[in-house]
Design a protein around this motif. Structure first.
Motif, PDB file in Angstrom:
ATOM      1  N   PHE A  96       0.842  -1.189   0.000  1.00  0.00           N
ATOM      2  CA  PHE A  96       0.000   0.000   0.000  1.00  0.00           C
ATOM      3  C   PHE A  96       0.879   1.241   0.000  1.00  0.00           C
ATOM      4  CE2 PHE A  96      -2.492  -3.327   2.121  1.00  0.00           C
ATOM      5  CZ  PHE A  96      -3.590  -3.349   1.285  1.00  0.00           C
ATOM      6  N   SER A  97       0.663   2.107  -0.972  1.00  0.00           N
ATOM      7  CA  SER A  97       1.507   3.296  -1.083  1.00  0.00           C
ATOM      8  C   SER A  97       0.863   4.538  -0.485  1.00  0.00           C
ATOM      9  CB  SER A  97       1.874   3.547  -2.544  1.00  0.00           C
ATOM     10  OG  SER A  97       0.704   3.689  -3.316  1.00  0.00           O
ATOM     11  N   SER A  98      -0.443   4.538  -0.312  1.00  0.00           N
ATOM     12  CA  SER A  98      -1.108   5.720   0.229  1.00  0.00           C
ATOM     13  C   SER A  98      -1.280   5.609   1.739  1.00  0.00           C
ATOM     14  CB  SER A  98      -2.487   5.889  -0.417  1.00  0.00           C
ATOM     15  OG  SER A  98      -3.365   4.882   0.068  1.00  0.00           O
ATOM     16  N   GLU A  99      -1.559   6.738   2.357  1.00  0.00           N
ATOM     17  CA  GLU A  99      -1.774   6.758   3.811  1.00  0.00           C
ATOM     18  C   GLU A  99      -3.013   5.936   4.184  1.00  0.00           C
ATOM     19  OE1 GLU A  99      -1.816   9.960   7.474  1.00  0.00           O
ATOM     20  OE2 GLU A  99      -2.430  10.647   5.492  1.00  0.00           O
ATOM     21  N   ILE A 100      -4.071   6.048   3.394  1.00  0.00           N
ATOM     22  CA  ILE A 100      -5.281   5.261   3.666  1.00  0.00           C
ATOM     23  C   ILE A 100      -4.985   3.775   3.503  1.00  0.00           C
ATOM     24  CG2 ILE A 100      -7.570   4.662   2.746  1.00  0.00           C
ATOM     25  CD1 ILE A 100      -8.051   7.642   2.333  1.00  0.00           C
ATOM     26  N   GLY A 101      -4.231   3.438   2.472  1.00  0.00           N
ATOM     27  CA  GLY A 101      -3.859   2.039   2.274  1.00  0.00           C
ATOM     28  C   GLY A 101      -3.064   1.491   3.441  1.00  0.00           C
ATOM     29  N   GLN A 102      -2.093   2.259   3.901  1.00  0.00           N
ATOM     30  CA  GLN A 102      -1.224   1.804   4.985  1.00  0.00           C
ATOM     31  C   GLN A 102      -1.917   1.791   6.343  1.00  0.00           C
ATOM     32  OE1 GLN A 102       2.239   4.293   4.805  1.00  0.00           O
ATOM     33  NE2 GLN A 102       2.926   3.442   2.863  1.00  0.00           N
ATOM     34  N   PRO A 107      -4.259  -2.690   7.562  1.00  0.00           N
ATOM     35  CA  PRO A 107      -4.594  -3.403   8.799  1.00  0.00           C
ATOM     36  C   PRO A 107      -5.841  -4.287   8.669  1.00  0.00           C
ATOM     37  CG  PRO A 107      -3.979  -1.154   9.292  1.00  0.00           C
ATOM     38  CD  PRO A 107      -4.068  -1.258   7.789  1.00  0.00           C
ATOM     39  N   LEU A 108      -6.826  -3.828   7.912  1.00  0.00           N
ATOM     40  CA  LEU A 108      -8.019  -4.661   7.676  1.00  0.00           C
ATOM     41  C   LEU A 108      -7.619  -5.960   6.979  1.00  0.00           C
ATOM     42  CD1 LEU A 108     -11.102  -5.159   7.481  1.00  0.00           C
ATOM     43  CD2 LEU A 108     -11.020  -3.913   5.312  1.00  0.00           C
ATOM     44  N   TRP A 109      -6.797  -5.834   5.943  1.00  0.00           N
ATOM     45  CA  TRP A 109      -6.358  -7.003   5.185  1.00  0.00           C
ATOM     46  C   TRP A 109      -5.528  -7.950   6.049  1.00  0.00           C
ATOM     47  CZ3 TRP A 109      -7.946  -9.758   1.524  1.00  0.00           C
ATOM     48  CH2 TRP A 109      -7.122 -10.661   0.865  1.00  0.00           C
ATOM     49  N   LEU A 110      -4.622  -7.400   6.840  1.00  0.00           N
ATOM     50  CA  LEU A 110      -3.795  -8.234   7.717  1.00  0.00           C
ATOM     51  C   LEU A 110      -4.645  -8.982   8.755  1.00  0.00           C
ATOM     52  CD1 LEU A 110      -0.690  -5.922   8.244  1.00  0.00           C
ATOM     53  CD2 LEU A 110      -0.850  -7.990   6.827  1.00  0.00           C
TER      54      LEU A 110
END
Length: 149
Positions: A96-102, A107-110
């Motif tokens: 994830f390269s964006s702040e929302i992604g990170q 965290p949702l995906w993890l």
């Protein structure tokens, strides 16, 4: 729907095949290819990963093949998935390269992966062989199962 990599699904299928068809002689990869329809190019690659991880034991020679390195009740589906996942080399924190992604999606995906792995850790090869015996038209080979270690 979530799609798991073919390599991971092939690995699960191949190890269940080996556990289900356990006998005094090791299971040859060409037998797994014939029974499960797994392409040889995928199969040898995942088998070597599983041997290096201590899930399978490779037996060399003309009557060689693969057998489980531990008892069926001591290997989980989660063990197999982790081996194949580690071999892919993806660093999940960097996808994830964006702040929302990170901070949100990552965290949702993890957490979703952690839930899936907990579920897979609760299922042993013994459970899967029992289910194959009940649900599949394939019959286990004659003779006592081999749990050579």
């Amino acid at each position: 729907m979530l799609h798991l990599p073919k390599k991971m699904l092939y690995a699960l299928e191949a190890v269940v095949d080996i556990a289900f068809n356990a006998r005094p002689d090791p299971v040859q990869s060409k037998e797994i290819t014939q029974r499960q329809g797994i392409p040889q190019r995928y199969l040898e690659q995942v088998m070597q990963q599983l041997v290096h991880a201590g899930i399978l034991k490779g037996v060399r020679g003309p009557r060689g093949g693969y057998r489980l390195a531990r008892e069926r009740r001591r290997i989980t589906a989660g063990d197999i998935v982790r081996v194949i996942s580690e071999g892919d080399g993806d660093n999940e924190t960097q996808i994830f390269s964006s702040e929302i992604g990170q901070k949100v999606v990552g965290p949702l995906w993890l957490e979703a992966q952690a839930v899936l792995l907990r579920q897979l850790d609760s299922v042993t090869l013994e459970d899967l062989c029992r289910q194959a015996n009940e649900d599949c038209q394939t019959e286990a080979p004659e003779g006592e199962p081999s749990f050579d270690i």
